[in-house]
Motif scaffolding. Sequence first.
Motif, PDB file in Angstrom:
ATOM      1  N   PRO A  40      51.319  36.597  -0.272  1.00 58.13           N
ATOM      2  CA  PRO A  40      51.820  36.012   0.987  1.00 58.13           C
ATOM      3  C   PRO A  40      50.827  36.085   2.149  1.00 58.13           C
ATOM      4  CG  PRO A  40      52.907  38.108   0.509  1.00 58.13           C
ATOM      5  CD  PRO A  40      52.119  37.745  -0.713  1.00 58.13           C
ATOM      6  N   GLU A  41      49.762  36.861   1.992  1.00 61.44           N
ATOM      7  CA  GLU A  41      48.749  36.898   3.047  1.00 61.44           C
ATOM      8  C   GLU A  41      47.924  35.610   3.078  1.00 61.44           C
ATOM      9  OE1 GLU A  41      46.724  39.004  -0.517  1.00 61.44           O
ATOM     10  OE2 GLU A  41      48.741  38.589   0.254  1.00 61.44           O
ATOM     11  N   ILE A  42      47.969  34.833   1.979  1.00 62.40           N
ATOM     12  CA  ILE A  42      47.246  33.547   1.933  1.00 62.40           C
ATOM     13  C   ILE A  42      48.226  32.455   2.357  1.00 62.40           C
ATOM     14  CG2 ILE A  42      45.786  32.020   0.566  1.00 62.40           C
ATOM     15  CD1 ILE A  42      44.668  34.854   0.966  1.00 62.40           C
ATOM     16  N   LYS A  43      48.406  32.335   3.662  1.00 60.54           N
ATOM     17  CA  LYS A  43      49.436  31.450   4.209  1.00 60.54           C
ATOM     18  C   LYS A  43      49.178  29.982   3.886  1.00 60.54           C
ATOM     19  CE  LYS A  43      50.876  34.449   8.004  1.00 60.54           C
ATOM     20  NZ  LYS A  43      51.002  34.583   9.477  1.00 60.54           N
ATOM     21  N   GLN A 102      42.441  36.205  -6.018  1.00 58.09           N
ATOM     22  CA  GLN A 102      43.365  36.992  -6.841  1.00 58.09           C
ATOM     23  C   GLN A 102      42.599  37.943  -7.761  1.00 58.09           C
ATOM     24  OE1 GLN A 102      46.553  34.761  -8.868  1.00 58.09           O
ATOM     25  NE2 GLN A 102      46.032  35.874 -10.741  1.00 58.09           N
ATOM     26  N   LEU A 103      41.540  37.438  -8.379  1.00 56.49           N
ATOM     27  CA  LEU A 103      40.721  38.273  -9.273  1.00 56.49           C
ATOM     28  C   LEU A 103      39.942  39.327  -8.488  1.00 56.49           C
ATOM     29  CD1 LEU A 103      39.506  35.429 -11.641  1.00 56.49           C
ATOM     30  CD2 LEU A 103      40.971  37.350 -12.296  1.00 56.49           C
ATOM     31  N   SER A 104      39.532  38.984  -7.279  1.00 55.46           N
ATOM     32  CA  SER A 104      38.850  39.967  -6.430  1.00 55.46           C
ATOM     33  C   SER A 104      39.779  41.144  -6.133  1.00 55.46           C
ATOM     34  CB  SER A 104      38.391  39.320  -5.115  1.00 55.46           C
ATOM     35  OG  SER A 104      37.419  38.319  -5.350  1.00 55.46           O
ATOM     36  N   LYS A 105      41.060  40.842  -5.899  1.00 58.35           N
ATOM     37  CA  LYS A 105      42.036  41.907  -5.675  1.00 58.35           C
ATOM     38  C   LYS A 105      42.195  42.766  -6.932  1.00 58.35           C
ATOM     39  CE  LYS A 105      45.974  40.921  -3.498  1.00 58.35           C
ATOM     40  NZ  LYS A 105      47.191  40.154  -3.082  1.00 58.35           N
ATOM     41  N   GLN A 106      42.231  42.095  -8.087  1.00 56.78           N
ATOM     42  CA  GLN A 106      42.399  42.832  -9.342  1.00 56.78           C
ATOM     43  C   GLN A 106      41.210  43.736  -9.634  1.00 56.78           C
ATOM     44  OE1 GLN A 106      43.310  40.010 -12.477  1.00 56.78           O
ATOM     45  NE2 GLN A 106      45.133  39.255 -11.422  1.00 56.78           N
ATOM     46  N   PHE A 107      40.006  43.220  -9.400  1.00 52.99           N
ATOM     47  CA  PHE A 107      38.790  43.990  -9.666  1.00 52.99           C
ATOM     48  C   PHE A 107      38.422  44.920  -8.498  1.00 52.99           C
ATOM     49  CE2 PHE A 107      37.973  40.450 -12.693  1.00 52.99           C
ATOM     50  CZ  PHE A 107      37.725  41.213 -13.843  1.00 52.99           C
ATOM     51  N   GLU A 108      39.153  44.747  -7.376  1.00 47.43           N
ATOM     52  CA  GLU A 108      38.947  45.567  -6.179  1.00 47.43           C
ATOM     53  C   GLU A 108      37.529  45.438  -5.627  1.00 47.43           C
ATOM     54  OE1 GLU A 108      40.181  49.501  -7.308  1.00 47.43           O
ATOM     55  OE2 GLU A 108      42.303  49.017  -6.958  1.00 47.43           O
ATOM     56  N   LYS A 109      36.999  44.238  -5.736  1.00 47.97           N
ATOM     57  CA  LYS A 109      35.696  43.939  -5.124  1.00 47.97           C
ATOM     58  C   LYS A 109      35.588  42.431  -4.930  1.00 47.97           C
ATOM     59  CE  LYS A 109      33.051  43.738  -9.463  1.00 47.97           C
ATOM     60  NZ  LYS A 109      31.877  44.277 -10.181  1.00 47.97           N
ATOM     61  N   PRO A 110      34.884  41.992  -3.872  1.00 46.12           N
ATOM     62  CA  PRO A 110      34.783  40.545  -3.616  1.00 46.12           C
ATOM     63  C   PRO A 110      33.919  39.842  -4.657  1.00 46.12           C
ATOM     64  CG  PRO A 110      33.398  41.770  -2.080  1.00 46.12           C
ATOM     65  CD  PRO A 110      34.174  42.790  -2.860  1.00 46.12           C
ATOM     66  N   LEU A 111      34.440  38.708  -5.133  1.00 43.84           N
ATOM     67  CA  LEU A 111      33.725  37.928  -6.157  1.00 43.84           C
ATOM     68  C   LEU A 111      33.329  36.549  -5.618  1.00 43.84           C
ATOM     69  CD1 LEU A 111      36.085  38.710  -9.188  1.00 43.84           C
ATOM     70  CD2 LEU A 111      33.913  39.826  -8.636  1.00 43.84           C
ATOM     71  N   PHE A 112      33.241  36.432  -4.307  1.00 47.37           N
ATOM     72  CA  PHE A 112      33.067  35.118  -3.695  1.00 47.37           C
ATOM     73  C   PHE A 112      31.671  34.528  -3.903  1.00 47.37           C
ATOM     74  CE2 PHE A 112      36.221  37.501  -1.074  1.00 47.37           C
ATOM     75  CZ  PHE A 112      37.337  36.887  -1.643  1.00 47.37           C
ATOM     76  N   HIS A 113      30.755  35.334  -4.416  1.00 47.14           N
ATOM     77  CA  HIS A 113      29.430  34.791  -4.766  1.00 47.14           C
ATOM     78  C   HIS A 113      29.535  33.794  -5.913  1.00 47.14           C
ATOM     79  CE1 HIS A 113      30.080  38.139  -7.539  1.00 47.14           C
ATOM     80  NE2 HIS A 113      29.230  37.542  -8.362  1.00 47.14           N
ATOM     81  N   LEU A 114      30.717  33.764  -6.586  1.00 49.39           N
ATOM     82  CA  LEU A 114      30.925  32.810  -7.684  1.00 49.39           C
ATOM     83  C   LEU A 114      31.423  31.449  -7.185  1.00 49.39           C
ATOM     84  CD1 LEU A 114      32.652  35.147 -10.317  1.00 49.39           C
ATOM     85  CD2 LEU A 114      30.256  34.442 -10.226  1.00 49.39           C
TER      86      LEU A 114
END
Length: 321
Positions: A40-43, A102-114
């Motif tokens: 819900p934080e992703i409005k 969602q995957l960044s939350k699961q892995f507990e690290k930012p994956l936005f370089h992808l």
Amino acid sequence: MGNTISWKELTRYIQELTGKLNKDNISRTNAYKKYFDRHPEIKWALLASFVSRNAGWSMTDLKGSLFGPGLSDAQQKWLFLTYERANWLIFSDAYPQLLLYQLSKQFEKPLFHLLPALGVSSFMEAEWERFWHERDQKRLMYALIINEQNTIQTPIIQNPLFKKNVFHTIPFQVCEWFHFNTVIFPTVEGVFYGVSVKRFTSLKERIKLGKQLSQLLFRPELFPFFFHFTTYVPHTGSRFDMERWAGAMSRSSPFLRTCFPVIAHSLDGVKTDWFHGENMEGLFEDEKLPETIELTEWYFHKRRQLRAVFSLENWLKKSWK
């Protein structure tokens, strides 16, 4: 998914799931809503679901009693393709971003370089990184609005074929003249709220509309009613989904999946990064809502006007044959 998964496998998983959920308007609408329920934080996801609902209603209008009689088969096809192509393109760009978060939350690290590997603009890579650290929900929502409208600007709005067959045609101009390019947020109490866009082909006007809609949707005193509607009322694509709550007795448009086929799209030669390092900060400023946001009576009045216009056009066509 274990921690041994490669980045390549991760991006392939995201692309495959996005493709599966990007089947048609109904699958997209539902995917956005389910995502918001989990995050819900992703409005923006809930806003996208509502806008997608409206696109579905606009699609089935083309086969319904309002527009159907006054539109040729070719006009129906091109108008449908405009809605479908634009919404498919936005989903193909935005949903991978949502999955990566969602995957960044699961892995507990930012994956936005992808994100570049998923064909997402460098503008959004910076905004997701910023959100990860600052958690500014409104800024991210505005960033996604800015991104989605830029994503469709060149391949849809400025596309010569869509210009010729849609944006420069009389049916589209009629909708502009009558201010009927409006996004409606219905309630099961039968009260409709919404905002109109004055010039749909204007990038700035569509971004302004998106920000106004976001302010309306998340207005504290109205949000529970909108959320209840979208949770309680299944999306079929038919405008009767919303109109029946306001007392409409008959269906003015059909179910979407009974009147339009699934379209196979391709991104080949379409996707380029729209962002070239411009200063975008001015686009993050809030927009004022119009004075009138409760549109129930206005909505049905406009429907009657449009019905009269398109019935007249149909009569004229038959008279000149």
